[in-house]
Motif scaffolding. Sequence first.
Motif, short mmCIF file in Angstrom:
data_model
loop_
_atom_site.label_atom_id
_atom_site.label_comp_id
_atom_site.label_asym_id
_atom_site.label_seq_id
_atom_site.Cartn_x
_atom_site.Cartn_y
_atom_site.Cartn_z
N GLY A 247 63.63 131.54 96.16
CA GLY A 247 64.93 131.30 95.55
C GLY A 247 65.68 132.59 95.34
N THR A 248 66.43 132.70 94.24
CA THR A 248 67.18 133.93 93.94
C THR A 248 66.22 135.08 93.69
N THR A 249 66.40 136.15 94.44
CA THR A 249 65.58 137.36 94.26
C THR A 249 66.38 138.54 93.74
N ASP A 250 67.70 138.58 94.02
CA ASP A 250 68.52 139.71 93.64
C ASP A 250 69.48 139.34 92.51
N PHE A 251 69.41 140.10 91.42
CA PHE A 251 70.30 139.91 90.28
C PHE A 251 71.15 141.18 90.19
N GLN A 252 72.37 141.11 90.71
CA GLN A 252 73.21 142.29 90.84
C GLN A 252 74.31 142.30 89.78
N PHE A 253 74.34 143.35 88.98
CA PHE A 253 75.37 143.52 87.96
C PHE A 253 76.52 144.29 88.61
N MET A 254 77.64 143.62 88.79
CA MET A 254 78.67 144.19 89.66
C MET A 254 80.04 144.27 88.97
N ILE A 255 80.90 145.05 89.59
CA ILE A 255 82.27 145.22 89.11
C ILE A 255 83.07 143.94 89.37
N GLN A 256 83.79 143.48 88.35
CA GLN A 256 84.64 142.30 88.51
C GLN A 256 85.65 142.54 89.64
N GLY A 257 85.75 141.56 90.52
CA GLY A 257 86.64 141.69 91.68
C GLY A 257 85.91 142.15 92.92
N ALA A 258 84.66 142.63 92.76
CA ALA A 258 83.90 143.12 93.90
C ALA A 258 83.23 141.96 94.63
N ILE A 259 84.07 141.17 95.27
CA ILE A 259 83.56 140.06 96.07
C ILE A 259 83.97 140.30 97.51
N LYS A 260 83.10 139.94 98.42
CA LYS A 260 83.29 140.31 99.81
C LYS A 260 84.60 139.78 100.40
N GLU A 261 84.99 138.57 100.00
CA GLU A 261 86.20 138.02 100.59
C GLU A 261 87.43 138.86 100.24
N ALA A 262 87.44 139.46 99.04
CA ALA A 262 88.53 140.37 98.69
C ALA A 262 88.45 141.63 99.54
N GLY A 263 87.23 142.05 99.86
CA GLY A 263 87.05 143.22 100.72
C GLY A 263 87.64 143.03 102.10
N VAL A 264 87.66 141.79 102.59
CA VAL A 264 88.29 141.51 103.89
C VAL A 264 89.74 141.96 103.88
#
Length: 439
Positions: A247-264
């Motif tokens: 199941g879920t293995t990675d628990f990433q604490f990230m900057i709000q807005g740092a989503i890949k689709e926005a990176g596109v």
Amino acid sequence: MTVSPHILLHEQSLSLNNEKLAQVLTGIDNLLIIQDLDGVCMGLVKDPLTRVIEVEYVKATQFFNGHFYVLTNGEHIGQRGVKSIIERAFGDPAEVKDKGLYLPGLAAGGVQWQDRYGNVSHPGVSEQELAFLAEVPQRTRTRLESFFEQYEGLLAASELEECIQASVLDNKVSPTANLNTFHEKLGERTDIYIALQREMKNLMDELLQEAEVKGLGNSFFVHYAPNLGRDAQGQEIVWPAKEKDSGTTDFQFMIQGAIKEAGVLVILNSYYFQRTGKYPLGEGFNVRQAPKNHADLLNLVKANFDPAEMPLMVGVGDTVTSKVEEENGQTEIRRGGSDRNFLQLIQDIGREFDKGNIIVYVDSSQGEVKNRKPLKIGNVVVNDAGTPRQELVVLEGPGDARDLEDPLTLNVVFPEGHKQYAQCFQKAARSRQASDGTK
């Protein structure tokens, strides 16, 4: 350069014809490749410190200079960053920098930008946010140590320390708890691993609450990989482990807005500047200024990007999930995966601009991390002008076979994983180099 109009890969689903993909990558001049890293050009491993990348693949990216960008939830910098992986592969950091062999693009979900020469910046991220993030790795270590105190003797002290070292990823803007090594060590004790998943989620929730108290309530979010999509509040859903499924293995604490689709959008904005000298969304545009939902992202592209300059985009990823759950007579479909949303946006931009964008899926299930569903491949009989013959096809994709209305179409797939994809990419690079040399 031109390309045959008969290469319509965007109309295909789960195609094994990577020869046609290589032709597209070779023949299109106005081309933008946006590619994930782990599982795509590197094998998935339990300990990120052991990742390796092929030298010839890295060299091949140079022949797509200006047309190739990475988009990853990992990071460029730090001991586990891709910069270090590339430097180890070549054995000479000075050579890597002088020749511009680093991979350009966005890391940490979109808040860490790097050019080919390894220059890194964090557009839109404040010093206060960086200071809070710097505390997360130690908090994660302390919580892991505390959790296993209740299971004294389950793991030897040396084993526990080994697991913690592999699990606490001290990334600068995306500190992560990676539980792959713990999943392996715990073996059949799925109950303890599930409790560990729950403990890591509790830690992430506590960190978010503490950030709010410090005036950083809109600064962070948690990315779970793999996940079961998002809930009604837009929060990602943890994938609970089951027997032989981590199941879920990675628990990433990230900057709000740092989503890949926005990176596109950030990458596309930069690409337009390369070609036209103008930024459609402004020179300083970053992921934190982007809309939060898919429809608004797509509308922003439609409103600001000149259709005449829109490139053919190729999105490449390896993490796309779907799961059909039936409970009390109700059927619910959970669609997730850290690459799903950015691939979906690329696909939809292609449809809106009539560009035939191509979505590429790399099967990473053969790596050390066993939480990916492999593609199911088999022979079928096809009738070719009255003559029956056997043809190898994809019988089942990476999602739930009962999910018959998935909006994301995977046009081309690589069932043999990252090495097969890298070979195709390198072939296209050689052809592109030869074509450019004849101009």
